[in-house]
Design a protein around this motif. Structure first.
Motif, PDB file in Angstrom:
ATOM      1  N   PRO A 289       0.804  -1.241   0.000  1.00  0.00           N
ATOM      2  CA  PRO A 289       0.000   0.000   0.000  1.00  0.00           C
ATOM      3  C   PRO A 289       0.831   1.284   0.000  1.00  0.00           C
ATOM      4  O   PRO A 289       0.409   2.299   0.559  1.00  0.00           O
ATOM      5  N   VAL A 290       1.998   1.287  -0.628  1.00  0.00           N
ATOM      6  CA  VAL A 290       2.855   2.471  -0.643  1.00  0.00           C
ATOM      7  C   VAL A 290       2.167   3.610  -1.398  1.00  0.00           C
ATOM      8  O   VAL A 290       1.521   3.394  -2.425  1.00  0.00           O
ATOM      9  N   THR A 291       2.281   4.828  -0.869  1.00  0.00           N
ATOM     10  CA  THR A 291       1.686   6.004  -1.517  1.00  0.00           C
ATOM     11  C   THR A 291       2.745   6.949  -2.100  1.00  0.00           C
ATOM     12  O   THR A 291       2.495   7.609  -3.091  1.00  0.00           O
ATOM     13  N   HIS A 292       3.903   7.031  -1.453  1.00  0.00           N
ATOM     14  CA  HIS A 292       4.968   7.926  -1.908  1.00  0.00           C
ATOM     15  C   HIS A 292       6.256   7.108  -2.028  1.00  0.00           C
ATOM     16  O   HIS A 292       6.731   6.547  -1.044  1.00  0.00           O
ATOM     17  N   LEU A 293       6.806   7.075  -3.232  1.00  0.00           N
ATOM     18  CA  LEU A 293       7.916   6.177  -3.531  1.00  0.00           C
ATOM     19  C   LEU A 293       9.074   6.959  -4.143  1.00  0.00           C
ATOM     20  O   LEU A 293       8.902   7.646  -5.151  1.00  0.00           O
ATOM     21  N   TYR A 294      10.249   6.841  -3.511  1.00  0.00           N
ATOM     22  CA  TYR A 294      11.430   7.585  -3.962  1.00  0.00           C
ATOM     23  C   TYR A 294      12.599   6.619  -4.154  1.00  0.00           C
ATOM     24  O   TYR A 294      12.947   5.870  -3.234  1.00  0.00           O
ATOM     25  N   PHE A 295      13.183   6.653  -5.336  1.00  0.00           N
ATOM     26  CA  PHE A 295      14.362   5.846  -5.629  1.00  0.00           C
ATOM     27  C   PHE A 295      15.572   6.781  -5.692  1.00  0.00           C
ATOM     28  O   PHE A 295      15.720   7.565  -6.626  1.00  0.00           O
ATOM     29  N   GLY A 296      16.441   6.678  -4.690  1.00  0.00           N
ATOM     30  CA  GLY A 296      17.585   7.573  -4.599  1.00  0.00           C
ATOM     31  C   GLY A 296      18.778   7.140  -5.423  1.00  0.00           C
ATOM     32  O   GLY A 296      19.709   7.927  -5.610  1.00  0.00           O
ATOM     33  N   ARG A 297      18.766   5.888  -5.889  1.00  0.00           N
ATOM     34  CA  ARG A 297      19.821   5.387  -6.770  1.00  0.00           C
ATOM     35  C   ARG A 297      19.183   4.811  -8.027  1.00  0.00           C
ATOM     36  O   ARG A 297      17.966   4.727  -8.148  1.00  0.00           O
ATOM     37  N   SER A 298      20.014   4.404  -8.942  1.00  0.00           N
ATOM     38  CA  SER A 298      19.518   3.855 -10.201  1.00  0.00           C
ATOM     39  C   SER A 298      18.663   2.608  -9.954  1.00  0.00           C
ATOM     40  O   SER A 298      18.990   1.768  -9.115  1.00  0.00           O
ATOM     41  N   VAL A 299      17.561   2.532 -10.670  1.00  0.00           N
ATOM     42  CA  VAL A 299      16.644   1.405 -10.533  1.00  0.00           C
ATOM     43  C   VAL A 299      16.359   0.846 -11.927  1.00  0.00           C
ATOM     44  O   VAL A 299      16.268   1.585 -12.902  1.00  0.00           O
ATOM     45  N   SER A 300      16.210  -0.465 -12.037  1.00  0.00           N
ATOM     46  CA  SER A 300      16.085  -1.116 -13.340  1.00  0.00           C
ATOM     47  C   SER A 300      14.678  -0.973 -13.929  1.00  0.00           C
ATOM     48  O   SER A 300      13.709  -0.663 -13.222  1.00  0.00           O
ATOM     49  N   LYS A 301      14.578  -1.230 -15.246  1.00  0.00           N
ATOM     50  CA  LYS A 301      13.280  -1.257 -15.915  1.00  0.00           C
ATOM     51  C   LYS A 301      12.373  -2.316 -15.304  1.00  0.00           C
ATOM     52  O   LYS A 301      11.169  -2.102 -15.145  1.00  0.00           O
ATOM     53  N   ASP A 302      12.935  -3.439 -14.951  1.00  0.00           N
ATOM     54  CA  ASP A 302      12.148  -4.530 -14.389  1.00  0.00           C
ATOM     55  C   ASP A 302      11.474  -4.109 -13.088  1.00  0.00           C
ATOM     56  O   ASP A 302      10.284  -4.379 -12.875  1.00  0.00           O
ATOM     57  N   VAL A 303      12.220  -3.461 -12.209  1.00  0.00           N
ATOM     58  CA  VAL A 303      11.655  -3.026 -10.928  1.00  0.00           C
ATOM     59  C   VAL A 303      10.554  -2.000 -11.151  1.00  0.00           C
ATOM     60  O   VAL A 303       9.483  -2.069 -10.541  1.00  0.00           O
ATOM     61  N   LEU A 304      10.779  -1.031 -12.044  1.00  0.00           N
ATOM     62  CA  LEU A 304       9.754  -0.023 -12.314  1.00  0.00           C
ATOM     63  C   LEU A 304       8.511  -0.643 -12.942  1.00  0.00           C
ATOM     64  O   LEU A 304       7.387  -0.192 -12.699  1.00  0.00           O
ATOM     65  N   GLY A 305       8.711  -1.679 -13.729  1.00  0.00           N
ATOM     66  CA  GLY A 305       7.566  -2.401 -14.273  1.00  0.00           C
ATOM     67  C   GLY A 305       6.762  -3.059 -13.161  1.00  0.00           C
ATOM     68  O   GLY A 305       5.519  -3.053 -13.184  1.00  0.00           O
ATOM     69  N   ARG A 306       7.445  -3.603 -12.165  1.00  0.00           N
ATOM     70  CA  ARG A 306       6.766  -4.237 -11.032  1.00  0.00           C
ATOM     71  C   ARG A 306       6.064  -3.198 -10.157  1.00  0.00           C
ATOM     72  O   ARG A 306       5.038  -3.498  -9.532  1.00  0.00           O
ATOM     73  N   VAL A 307       6.601  -1.978 -10.106  1.00  0.00           N
ATOM     74  CA  VAL A 307       5.948  -0.909  -9.350  1.00  0.00           C
ATOM     75  C   VAL A 307       4.542  -0.669  -9.893  1.00  0.00           C
ATOM     76  O   VAL A 307       3.571  -0.546  -9.139  1.00  0.00           O
ATOM     77  N   GLY A 308       4.420  -0.620 -11.214  1.00  0.00           N
ATOM     78  CA  GLY A 308       3.110  -0.409 -11.822  1.00  0.00           C
ATOM     79  C   GLY A 308       2.128  -1.518 -11.497  1.00  0.00           C
ATOM     80  O   GLY A 308       0.926  -1.275 -11.361  1.00  0.00           O
ATOM     81  N   MET A 309       2.627  -2.729 -11.304  1.00  0.00           N
ATOM     82  CA  MET A 309       1.759  -3.880 -11.050  1.00  0.00           C
ATOM     83  C   MET A 309       1.403  -4.032  -9.573  1.00  0.00           C
ATOM     84  O   MET A 309       0.393  -4.667  -9.248  1.00  0.00           O
ATOM     85  N   THR A 310       2.212  -3.468  -8.660  1.00  0.00           N
ATOM     86  CA  THR A 310       2.034  -3.778  -7.234  1.00  0.00           C
ATOM     87  C   THR A 310       1.747  -2.573  -6.341  1.00  0.00           C
ATOM     88  O   THR A 310       1.585  -2.741  -5.138  1.00  0.00           O
ATOM     89  N   CYS A 311       1.661  -1.379  -6.907  1.00  0.00           N
ATOM     90  CA  CYS A 311       1.474  -0.177  -6.076  1.00  0.00           C
ATOM     91  C   CYS A 311       0.252   0.625  -6.519  1.00  0.00           C
ATOM     92  O   CYS A 311       0.380   1.761  -7.001  1.00  0.00           O
TER      93      CYS A 311
END
Length: 434
Positions: free
Chosen positions: A315-337
């Motif tokens: 149930p995350v509402t505010h998400l900050y990536f302070g270092r480089s993050v992969s395409k795969d992880v960002l794809g999972r963000v769309g599916m799980t947040c």
């Protein structure tokens, strides 16, 4: 002749009336002038002076207190000393502002029992400044603080101190302040036993606890706080302190609904930090109990350390990536947040995030703020993303270098298209030329 005599008498009477009116007017003016020119500043009502003093910086207030005895009395009224920020550094090695030692002595001597909202700002990284803060804390035996903040603008400061010295000073406040409601102790050597002292004396009043980067606190220590402080509404901590037991304690019927939970997921050395998994059932219980909570997560991980995260809905509402993050992880963000409100990506690399942004726009129906740093997105995909999100994107910060022109849109055209879908004028951010 009679007519002339009457006229003269009338003129004489009129002249006398005019003279009398002028005389009265002059007396009134003289009286008003006397009042304006000779004010008795010393007899101004104390509450008026107090209101003026409350808007003055401390140094100006001190200068004003030297005007007269009554102003000096107002300067020492308790209302002016309920809130204070101690700024500490070493003048021999720093030009930054610091609270004068004589003023500190006066506060401890005359106003320590008036203090309620106090913060200590260590503006350099010296051990001596942190020790000075602890020395002041240890003398607040007559205080009853409502809020306490320990702030290090340059690390490590408090972490350089012997743990026993820091805990001893902090315990003085925990024991004597029976109504502490807000506590900010990031980057300090606070430990489990000191948290138990906090709970024993302030469990009914504590509403905010911010304690990221406190390595001597265990999951059991923070669980003790959640179990006993049922009025806690805001909490900030590192991920290693998060547990299923903690989420369930925050979700109990006795506990008030949490309003803000911040979790820092940090790794200093790649591959050396072991991360654990939080069960989906624990998140479900937490969000059922506090459906309006802001769940803020800061990720400072290396790409290979994201494997355990975003594998199921959270149930995350505010998400900050302070270092480089992969395409795969960002794809999972769309599916799980699905509750996501704000997304900030510091960097991604050189692979366009077209599909990932479209997925996020489709599934994150509450998304209203986006920031992209060192990433790449085609102009067409970016326009489509904005079109899907529409006017709810109240904040949209994208560097011009992120956008890749394609056959459909150039950099000159994109700002018109994006502005049209946002319903307001928008331009990409530009790198400063200086």
């Amino acid at each position: 002749m009679k007519r002339g005599r009457k006229t003269n008498e009338a003129n004489s009477s009129s002249s006398e009336d005019t003279t009398e009116k002028e005389s009265k007017r002059h007396k009134v003016v003289e009286k008003k002038t006397t009042v304006v020119q000779s004010p008795d500043w010393a007899n101004l009502l104390q509450d008026i002076i107090l209101q003026v003093f409350q808007y003055l910086p401390l140094l100006d207030r001190a200068h004003a207190s030297q005007v007269c005895r009554s102003w000096n009395q107002v300067f020492h009224l308790p209302d002016l000393w309920r809130c204070f920020e101690f700024e500490l550094n070493q003048p021999a090695t720093s030009n930054l502002r610091t609270t004068h030692p004589e003023l500190i002595k006066q506060i401890i001597k005359r106003h320590s029992n008036h203090l309620q909202y106090v913060s200590f700002k260590v503006v350099d990284s010296s051990k001596e400044s942190a020790e000075a803060a602890c020395d002041i804390l240890s003398q607040l035996v007559n205080c009853s603080l409502k809020t306490l903040g320990l702030i290090s603008t340059a690390r490590p400061s408090f972490m350089d101190l012997p743990k026993s010295h820091f805990i001893s000073a902090l315990t003085v406040v925990f024991v004597n302040s029976k109504s502490l409601s807000s506590l900010k102790i990031d980057d300090t050597p606070v430990d489990d036993p000191s948290l138990k002292v906090l709970v024993a004396n302030n469990s009914d009043t504590l509403k905010l606890l911010k304690m990221s980067s406190c390595p001597h606190v265990s999951p059991a220590g923070i669980l003790c706080v959640a179990d006993q402080c049922h009025g806690l509404r805001e909490l900030a901590l590192n991920y290693h302190l998060l547990s299923d037991e903690l989420l369930l304690a925050l979700s109990s019927e006795k506990h008030v609904r949490l309003e803000h939970l911040r979790i820092d997921v940090v790794s200093e050395n790649p591959g050396q930090t072991q991360f654990h998994t939080i069960q989906k059932s624990s998140w479900d219980a937490f969000i059922k109990h506090s459906p309006k909570v802001n769940l803020v997560m800061y990720f400072f991980l290396y790409e290979e350390e994201f494997d355990l995260f975003f594998r199921y809905e959270i149930p995350v509402t505010h998400l900050y990536f302070g270092r480089s993050v992969s395409k795969d992880v960002l794809g999972r963000v769309g599916m799980t947040c699905p509750r996501l409100v704000e997304l900030v990506v510091c960097a991604n690399g050189l692979r366009p995030l077209d599909e990932e942004l479209i997925c996020i726009a489709e599934r994150c129906k509450y998304l209203s703020a986006v920031g992209l740093g060192e990433c790449e997105v085609s102009c067409s995909a970016f326009v489509e993303f904005v079109k899907m999100c529409g006017g709810r994107l109240s904040q949209l910060s994208i560097m011009e270098e992120v956008l890749i022109p394609d056959q459909k849109y150039s950099l000159e055209q994109i700002h018109w298209e994006v502005s049209k879908h946002l319903g307001r004028v928008w331009f990409p951010d530009m790198m400063p030329t200086w």
